[in-house]
Design a protein around this motif. Sequence first.
Motif, PDB file in Angstrom:
ATOM      1  N   LEU A 441      92.160  77.803  47.352  1.00  0.00           N
ATOM      2  CA  LEU A 441      91.380  76.637  47.760  1.00  0.00           C
ATOM      3  C   LEU A 441      90.977  75.797  46.556  1.00  0.00           C
ATOM      4  CD1 LEU A 441      89.105  78.343  50.440  1.00  0.00           C
ATOM      5  CD2 LEU A 441      91.147  76.941  50.835  1.00  0.00           C
ATOM      6  N   GLU A 442      90.698  76.473  45.437  1.00  0.00           N
ATOM      7  CA  GLU A 442      90.303  75.780  44.221  1.00  0.00           C
ATOM      8  C   GLU A 442      91.469  74.987  43.626  1.00  0.00           C
ATOM      9  OE1 GLU A 442      87.381  78.528  45.352  1.00  0.00           O
ATOM     10  OE2 GLU A 442      89.520  78.886  45.050  1.00  0.00           O
ATOM     11  N   GLU A 443      92.668  75.547  43.707  1.00  0.00           N
ATOM     12  CA  GLU A 443      93.847  74.842  43.199  1.00  0.00           C
ATOM     13  C   GLU A 443      94.146  73.605  44.035  1.00  0.00           C
ATOM     14  OE1 GLU A 443      98.655  75.602  42.468  1.00  0.00           O
ATOM     15  OE2 GLU A 443      97.385  77.198  43.274  1.00  0.00           O
ATOM     16  N   ILE A 444      94.053  73.737  45.354  1.00  0.00           N
ATOM     17  CA  ILE A 444      94.321  72.611  46.249  1.00  0.00           C
ATOM     18  C   ILE A 444      93.386  71.448  45.968  1.00  0.00           C
ATOM     19  CG2 ILE A 444      94.262  71.833  48.663  1.00  0.00           C
ATOM     20  CD1 ILE A 444      95.008  74.764  49.414  1.00  0.00           C
ATOM     21  N   ASN A 445      92.150  71.800  45.639  1.00  0.00           N
ATOM     22  CA  ASN A 445      91.124  70.771  45.479  1.00  0.00           C
ATOM     23  C   ASN A 445      90.803  70.431  44.037  1.00  0.00           C
ATOM     24  OD1 ASN A 445      90.308  70.215  48.360  1.00  0.00           O
ATOM     25  ND2 ASN A 445      90.136  72.431  48.298  1.00  0.00           N
ATOM     26  N   GLY A 446      91.704  70.821  43.128  1.00  0.00           N
ATOM     27  CA  GLY A 446      91.609  70.367  41.755  1.00  0.00           C
ATOM     28  C   GLY A 446      90.434  70.887  40.974  1.00  0.00           C
ATOM     29  N   THR A 447      89.930  72.094  41.297  1.00  0.00           N
ATOM     30  CA  THR A 447      88.778  72.637  40.574  1.00  0.00           C
ATOM     31  C   THR A 447      89.177  73.742  39.609  1.00  0.00           C
ATOM     32  OG1 THR A 447      88.331  74.199  42.375  1.00  0.00           O
ATOM     33  CG2 THR A 447      87.189  72.084  42.439  1.00  0.00           C
ATOM     34  N   GLN A 448      90.475  73.872  39.307  1.00  0.00           N
ATOM     35  CA  GLN A 448      90.936  74.860  38.339  1.00  0.00           C
ATOM     36  C   GLN A 448      91.469  74.153  37.104  1.00  0.00           C
ATOM     37  OE1 GLN A 448      93.796  77.417  40.219  1.00  0.00           O
ATOM     38  NE2 GLN A 448      92.227  78.747  41.056  1.00  0.00           N
ATOM     39  N   SER A 449      91.217  74.739  35.939  1.00  0.00           N
ATOM     40  CA  SER A 449      91.778  74.225  34.690  1.00  0.00           C
ATOM     41  C   SER A 449      92.513  75.349  33.988  1.00  0.00           C
ATOM     42  CB  SER A 449      90.657  73.696  33.784  1.00  0.00           C
ATOM     43  OG  SER A 449      89.905  74.777  33.258  1.00  0.00           O
ATOM     44  N   SER A 450      93.109  75.054  32.873  1.00  0.00           N
ATOM     45  CA  SER A 450      93.852  76.071  32.134  1.00  0.00           C
ATOM     46  C   SER A 450      92.947  76.950  31.283  1.00  0.00           C
ATOM     47  CB  SER A 450      94.896  75.401  31.230  1.00  0.00           C
ATOM     48  OG  SER A 450      94.251  74.533  30.324  1.00  0.00           O
ATOM     49  N   ASN A 451      91.670  76.579  31.136  1.00  0.00           N
ATOM     50  CA  ASN A 451      90.742  77.391  30.360  1.00  0.00           C
ATOM     51  C   ASN A 451      90.274  78.571  31.198  1.00  0.00           C
ATOM     52  OD1 ASN A 451      90.745  75.497  28.240  1.00  0.00           O
ATOM     53  ND2 ASN A 451      89.271  74.227  29.372  1.00  0.00           N
ATOM     54  N   SER A 452      90.480  79.780  30.717  1.00  0.00           N
ATOM     55  CA  SER A 452      90.147  80.952  31.513  1.00  0.00           C
ATOM     56  C   SER A 452      89.452  81.994  30.672  1.00  0.00           C
ATOM     57  CB  SER A 452      91.412  81.552  32.146  1.00  0.00           C
ATOM     58  OG  SER A 452      92.282  82.007  31.153  1.00  0.00           O
ATOM     59  N   TYR A 453      88.831  82.935  31.371  1.00  0.00           N
ATOM     60  CA  TYR A 453      88.198  84.057  30.702  1.00  0.00           C
ATOM     61  C   TYR A 453      88.242  85.251  31.616  1.00  0.00           C
ATOM     62  CZ  TYR A 453      84.369  82.143  33.488  1.00  0.00           C
ATOM     63  OH  TYR A 453      83.622  81.624  34.497  1.00  0.00           O
ATOM     64  N   SER A 454      87.878  86.387  31.150  1.00  0.00           N
ATOM     65  CA  SER A 454      88.038  87.633  31.903  1.00  0.00           C
ATOM     66  C   SER A 454      87.152  87.642  33.146  1.00  0.00           C
ATOM     67  CB  SER A 454      87.707  88.833  31.017  1.00  0.00           C
ATOM     68  OG  SER A 454      88.572  88.877  29.932  1.00  0.00           O
TER      69      SER A 454
END
Length: 459
Positions: A441-454
């Motif tokens: 759902l987050e990907e569909i609505n543009g709320t994900q970025s390439s910055n990630s953490y554990s």
Amino acid sequence: MNNLGLNIANRMDRLPISSLHKKIIFALAVAYFFEFADLNTFSYASPALVKQWHLPLNIIAAINSSAFFGMFLGASVGGWLGDKAGRKKSIIISLILLSVFSALNALSWDVWSLAISRFVTGMATSALLVNANTYIIEFFPKAVRGKYQGLAVAIGITGIPITGYVSSWVIPMADYGWRLVFVWGAFGVFALFGIVKMFELPRWYEMRGQVNKAKETLEQIERIVAREKGPLAKPEPEVMAAPITTGKMSDIFKGIYLKRTVILISVWILQTIAFYGFGSWVPTLLVKQGIGLSHSLLYSTLITLGAPLGSLTGAMISDRFERKTNIIASCFFIAIAVFLFGASLNPVMIVVFGFLINYIERTFSSNLYTYTSELYGTEVRSFGQGLTYGIGRASNVIGPFIISFVYTGYGYLNVFILISLVWAATAVAIFFGPKTSKRSLEEINGTQSSNSYSASSNL
């Protein structure tokens, strides 16, 4: 940036389907059963009302329209309530209202009392549907959310043929028989036994800033599933999430949501006029064509048997193929079946093509329910779905008058030609929407970025 460390999306998406998921589906399916049943109770009762209360078609249209105006308000207000007060609480409130006012329908003494009861019942049904859809989309893993949405609808939609059978039995038995159809709809209150045991959604708690409650609920869900299924797989790493809405109602008319809102409003308006132009009017139109009331009710009941099978098919293909493609293909097949239905008054052809219409339409709608919920972020998911769905239902305030006008001025066949063209237009509208299958759902609505953490939990 929203960096709470709960990793709710990935932790929920990696859960295997357990008895907890199945209990939720069953509880909501019972609610769906009576919600879908109520959508058809008036269409079954209306031929009897035409005879007993000596009502012309335009009055039947007005009563029917009052329910659809109620659906508009109920979906919009219910969606807003779901975002502000919680999905579970909104489902409970809606189900209670649906049951109470369905019973009050049975006590109607004139056109106005029936129209008011139908208005409030319509509000409750749409509010229930919007929040139940949202609950399933937010609780179930991304790989199977379409399937389980479709299964809930498939189980619930058996309320249509079963209510048709009940109607064909109780309506002819006495002058008050039509009232018993509405009493039947009040039994939906028993779904509360399962719904009160459901969790509020961790996504909703987090969105409302109740981080500790979100964490507690999510960990409780994980423990229940782990006890049954064993150690859970490690979730994918959490990503930085930047909500693109502030949670205001106006947000669905901004940014990427603007185009989606326009598309969904168009689709829901078109499909509402097309579907209810067929379903709500078939018993009455058949009677007007000289087919007896008992035969009309029997044909209508047999036709609705296609609905649960169509929802089941929709569930099976929802995650296998792209949802947008499923919806477009369904529209064109329905358009063909509607035309062929209108072209014949042969009893066998009425049942065959009517069955196909209900079968394919429910394949369409089970995918559309999922698709609509997917196109908005958590902050406005219920409201966005509710407003677009509600505007569609509001369109049927004029829909019955359009059908009545076409039938009176241009004849029986032209009603179905019009409905076929509307289904084709629905396919064109959905073509411009985004793809959603097997995406978070987050990907569909543009709320994900390439910055990630554990992830914060590997339970």
